[in-house]
Enzyme design. Sequence first.
Site, PDB file in Angstrom:
ATOM      1  N   VAL A 109       0.850  -1.190   0.000  1.00 40.84           N
ATOM      2  CA  VAL A 109       0.000   0.000   0.000  1.00 40.84           C
ATOM      3  C   VAL A 109       0.885   1.239   0.000  1.00 40.84           C
ATOM      4  O   VAL A 109       1.891   1.291   0.705  1.00 40.84           O
ATOM      5  CB  VAL A 109      -0.911   0.022   1.250  1.00 40.84           C
ATOM      6  N   CYS A 110       0.476   2.228  -0.784  1.00 38.58           N
ATOM      7  CA  CYS A 110       1.094   3.554  -0.770  1.00 38.58           C
ATOM      8  C   CYS A 110       2.592   3.461  -1.060  1.00 38.58           C
ATOM      9  O   CYS A 110       3.003   2.830  -2.021  1.00 38.58           O
ATOM     10  CB  CYS A 110       0.792   4.221   0.571  1.00 38.58           C
ATOM     11  N   THR A 111       3.426   4.068  -0.228  1.00 32.48           N
ATOM     12  CA  THR A 111       4.863   4.076  -0.489  1.00 32.48           C
ATOM     13  C   THR A 111       5.527   2.751  -0.137  1.00 32.48           C
ATOM     14  O   THR A 111       6.735   2.613  -0.278  1.00 32.48           O
ATOM     15  CB  THR A 111       5.559   5.228   0.267  1.00 32.48           C
ATOM     16  N   THR A 113       1.968   3.881  -6.637  1.00 30.78           N
ATOM     17  CA  THR A 113       2.338   4.306  -5.297  1.00 30.78           C
ATOM     18  C   THR A 113       1.641   5.629  -5.009  1.00 30.78           C
ATOM     19  O   THR A 113       0.870   6.117  -5.837  1.00 30.78           O
ATOM     20  CB  THR A 113       3.875   4.446  -5.161  1.00 30.78           C
ATOM     21  N   GLY A 173      -2.277   2.808  -4.767  1.00 27.36           N
ATOM     22  CA  GLY A 173      -1.820   4.185  -4.732  1.00 27.36           C
ATOM     23  C   GLY A 173      -1.629   4.788  -3.360  1.00 27.36           C
ATOM     24  O   GLY A 173      -0.509   4.866  -2.868  1.00 27.36           O
TER      25      GLY A 173
END
Length: 89
Positions: A13-15, A33, A63
């Site tokens: 998830v995410c970064t 990301t 993202g």
Amino acid sequence: MDVRRAGRADPRVCTGAMLLSAAGLTGGRPCTTHERAEKELRSDGGLVKDTRVVDDRDLVTSGGVTWGIDLALWPVQRRPGPISRCSWN
């Protein structure tokens, strides 16, 4: 050394995709990301897509943190066949 395992996916998830990038797992592969980290992920060779979840077999990324909800539902969408029901006793 190949850290990928047959039949397993590495959802991030995410970064969290940046951890996979540091391990060399996103080079030349579609991924996503957080929007603020997209430039860095691209510079590491990731093929950054502008979408909520990217499923590239053993590499699955989402993202932003709220898009992590979509990622949480991803295994249900990916699983073939009927969804089994839980019974609460």
